[in-house]
Scaffold this active site. Structure first.
Site, PDB file in Angstrom:
ATOM      1  N   GLY A   1      57.100  43.761   1.171  1.00 22.47           N
ATOM      2  CA  GLY A   1      55.706  43.371   1.084  1.00 22.47           C
ATOM      3  C   GLY A   1      54.750  44.462   1.519  1.00 22.47           C
ATOM      4  O   GLY A   1      55.035  45.659   1.395  1.00 22.47           O
ATOM      5  N   ASN A   2      53.613  44.068   2.108  1.00 21.43           N
ATOM      6  CA  ASN A   2      52.545  45.021   2.397  1.00 21.43           C
ATOM      7  C   ASN A   2      52.925  46.072   3.432  1.00 21.43           C
ATOM      8  O   ASN A   2      52.691  47.261   3.233  1.00 21.43           O
ATOM      9  CB  ASN A   2      51.298  44.255   2.868  1.00 21.43           C
ATOM     10  CG  ASN A   2      50.601  43.540   1.736  1.00 21.43           C
ATOM     11  OD1 ASN A   2      49.960  44.159   0.907  1.00 21.43           O
ATOM     12  ND2 ASN A   2      50.738  42.227   1.683  1.00 21.43           N
ATOM     13  N   GLY A   3      53.496  45.640   4.559  1.00 24.27           N
ATOM     14  CA  GLY A   3      53.893  46.601   5.584  1.00 24.27           C
ATOM     15  C   GLY A   3      54.963  47.533   5.072  1.00 24.27           C
ATOM     16  O   GLY A   3      54.925  48.751   5.314  1.00 24.27           O
TER      17      GLY A   3
ATOM     18  N   ILE B   1      56.514  35.962  -0.607  1.00 22.85           N
ATOM     19  CA  ILE B   1      56.168  34.608  -1.043  1.00 22.85           C
ATOM     20  C   ILE B   1      54.654  34.392  -0.984  1.00 22.85           C
ATOM     21  O   ILE B   1      54.141  33.404  -1.507  1.00 22.85           O
ATOM     22  CB  ILE B   1      56.878  33.524  -0.211  1.00 22.85           C
ATOM     23  CG1 ILE B   1      56.379  33.520   1.247  1.00 22.85           C
ATOM     24  CG2 ILE B   1      58.392  33.696  -0.266  1.00 22.85           C
ATOM     25  CD1 ILE B   1      56.873  32.331   2.065  1.00 22.85           C
ATOM     26  N   ASP B   2      53.933  35.325  -0.362  1.00 21.86           N
ATOM     27  CA  ASP B   2      52.483  35.174  -0.216  1.00 21.86           C
ATOM     28  C   ASP B   2      51.694  35.645  -1.433  1.00 21.86           C
ATOM     29  O   ASP B   2      50.505  35.351  -1.546  1.00 21.86           O
ATOM     30  CB  ASP B   2      51.993  35.949   1.012  1.00 21.86           C
ATOM     31  CG  ASP B   2      52.531  35.381   2.304  1.00 21.86           C
ATOM     32  OD1 ASP B   2      52.592  34.152   2.423  1.00 21.86           O
ATOM     33  OD2 ASP B   2      52.898  36.168   3.202  1.00 21.86           O
TER      34      ASP B   2
ATOM     35  N   ARG C   1      48.922   6.711   6.361  1.00 28.46           N
ATOM     36  CA  ARG C   1      48.681   7.714   7.385  1.00 28.46           C
ATOM     37  C   ARG C   1      48.025   8.967   6.792  1.00 28.46           C
ATOM     38  O   ARG C   1      48.016   9.161   5.584  1.00 28.46           O
ATOM     39  CB  ARG C   1      50.000   8.139   8.043  1.00 28.46           C
ATOM     40  CG  ARG C   1      50.628   7.094   8.936  1.00 28.46           C
ATOM     41  CD  ARG C   1      52.009   7.549   9.367  1.00 28.46           C
ATOM     42  NE  ARG C   1      52.596   6.627  10.344  1.00 28.46           N
ATOM     43  CZ  ARG C   1      53.888   6.550  10.608  1.00 28.46           C
ATOM     44  NH1 ARG C   1      54.741   7.326   9.941  1.00 28.46           N
ATOM     45  NH2 ARG C   1      54.345   5.717  11.513  1.00 28.46           N
TER      46      ARG C   1
ATOM     47  N   HIS D   1      49.731  33.371   6.432  1.00 29.75           N
ATOM     48  CA  HIS D   1      49.054  33.736   7.679  1.00 29.75           C
ATOM     49  C   HIS D   1      47.679  34.344   7.430  1.00 29.75           C
ATOM     50  O   HIS D   1      46.697  33.975   8.068  1.00 29.75           O
ATOM     51  CB  HIS D   1      49.926  34.717   8.472  1.00 29.75           C
ATOM     52  CG  HIS D   1      49.328  35.123   9.782  1.00 29.75           C
ATOM     53  ND1 HIS D   1      49.040  34.215  10.780  1.00 29.75           N
ATOM     54  CD2 HIS D   1      48.944  36.335  10.261  1.00 29.75           C
ATOM     55  CE1 HIS D   1      48.512  34.839  11.814  1.00 29.75           C
ATOM     56  NE2 HIS D   1      48.442  36.133  11.520  1.00 29.75           N
TER      57      HIS D   1
ATOM     58  N   GLN E   1      60.793  27.619   2.961  1.00 30.40           N
ATOM     59  CA  GLN E   1      60.000  28.155   1.847  1.00 30.40           C
ATOM     60  C   GLN E   1      60.492  29.530   1.390  1.00 30.40           C
ATOM     61  O   GLN E   1      60.179  29.969   0.285  1.00 30.40           O
ATOM     62  CB  GLN E   1      58.525  28.234   2.251  1.00 30.40           C
ATOM     63  CG  GLN E   1      57.901  26.872   2.485  1.00 30.40           C
ATOM     64  CD  GLN E   1      56.599  26.963   3.269  1.00 30.40           C
ATOM     65  OE1 GLN E   1      55.529  27.108   2.685  1.00 30.40           O
ATOM     66  NE2 GLN E   1      56.671  26.893   4.582  1.00 30.40           N
TER      67      GLN E   1
END
Length: 357
Positions: free
Chosen positions: A111-113, A135-136, A171, A180, A283
């Site tokens: 991913g990004n990092g 997954i983001d 409910r 995040h 996930q």
């Protein structure tokens, strides 16, 4: 003879193996001799020389297998230029292991990092190709990342399952979805799962607007409400804080996540019974969905072609349905966030979904 290195870094996801398979099969079918070295557990393997020679057997039967056969780990980009506890220069160590194996190219999945470190190694003169995993779906320059649709399926299934119990007990249910900093996953899963309220990091919520949406459903005779909440969802009050103030508040927060804080506020203001479900790492697990298997195979195959053509320093992405090569220096360090006025949100609001704003 072509020698390549493979490395998977950061959080795992469902289609890492499928993507590596695409790269290796694409090369094996088109070159006389191929050596593939897998660096174990992400950049850690490249730093400390932990690798193994992979064979064709390693890539057999892994199209549908989740996780990664060579392991992964998180190695923060901001620490890459800092020596380890024994004084080892990490960047220099990675370069030396690359040259030791006489690699023609290092293929990095992450991913990004991960991408920022990949670009650092490109700047240091190594032949690098990056394949966008998360997954983001938050990597700039590609419309889609592999792992995203598989995660949507799992998160949506969680919301689907909540529907029946929420309806049975009248409910309010909060389903906390991974995301995040970016809300693509809760946005898509929330729409697909029929959530009534979707809260994402890009749109700070007003708790009073959330309450209004819940009460409007009650007045309409709806006995339950389902909220799809990103783990990084933030209230308008918190969004107005400075980084220092927000960090201090997070350190002092008594709740394990925003969903529990939100549940307490809703319960106090309405007296309604609240339940929280956190699918968590499910996930990221399990088999990749068919879409991700196809995307991963295409990305891997295109990566193999770039290696054969001697073209390096790119991320292989997909734009408007076509596989594209995007210069790493253009993509690294950029986050693809959800535009608050994007069509998906406008359309969701049109059918009555609240975003708490």
């Amino acid at each position: 003879m072509i020698r390549i290195g493979l490395l998977t870094s950061g959080g795992d996801c469902q289609a890492l193996n499928a993507t590596m398979r695409g790269v290796v099969k694409g090369l094996a079918a088109n070159v006389d001799r191929l050596e593939v070295y897998g660096f174990m557990n992400g950049y850690k393997g490249l730093i400390y020389g932990d690798y193994r020679l992979l064979t064709a057997q390693d890539f057999s039967g892994i199209l549908t297998r989740g996780g990664t056969i060579i392991g992964t780990s998180r190695q923060p980009f901001k620490l890459m230029r800092e020596p380890d506890k024994n004084g080892l220069d990490k960047v220099e160590a990675m370069k030396q292991n690359y040259y030791k194996l006489r690699l023609d190219c290092l293929v990095i999945l992450g991913g990004n990092g991960t991408q920022k470190t990949a670009n650092l190694l490109r700047e240091e003169g190594l032949n690098i190709l990056h394949l966008p995993k998360t997954i983001d779906n938050d990597i700039w320059g590609t419309d889609m990342t592999f792992g995203f649709y598989s995660a949507i399926n799992i998160a949506t299934d969680a919301i689907d399952c909540i529907h029946t119990t929420a309806a049975s007990h009248n409910r309010v249910f909060i389903v906390e979805i991974m995301g995040h900093k970016v809300g693509w996953l809760p946005l898509y899963a929330g729409i697909a799962g029929g959530a009534d309220i979707i809260l994402i990091p890009e749109i700070p919520y007003d708790i009073n607007k959330v309450i209004e949406a819940i009460q409007a459903r009650s007045r309409a005779g709806k006995g339950f409400t389902i909220l799809a909440v990103a783990e990084g969802a933030i209230s308008k009050e918190d969004a107005a804080l400075s980084k220092k103030e927000f960090k201090k508040k997070m350190e002092e927060r008594k709740h394990p996540s925003v969903s529990y804080e939100l549940a307490e506020s809703i319960q106090k203001l309405t007296g309604l019974e609240i339940r929280i479900t956190v699918p968590g790492h499910t996930q990221r697990g399990g088999s990749p969905c068919p879409y991700d298997r196809i995307l991963s195979t295409r990305l891997g195959s295109a990566c193999a072609q770039l290696i054969m053509d001697g073209k390096f320093g790119y991320m292989v992405g997909i734009v408007n349905g076509k596989i594209k090569k995007i210069p790493l220096e253009e993509s690294a360090g950029k986050l693809k966030t959800v535009p608050p006025d994007c069509q998906e949100i406008q359309e969701a609001k049109r059918i009555g979904i609240s975003f708490g704003d």
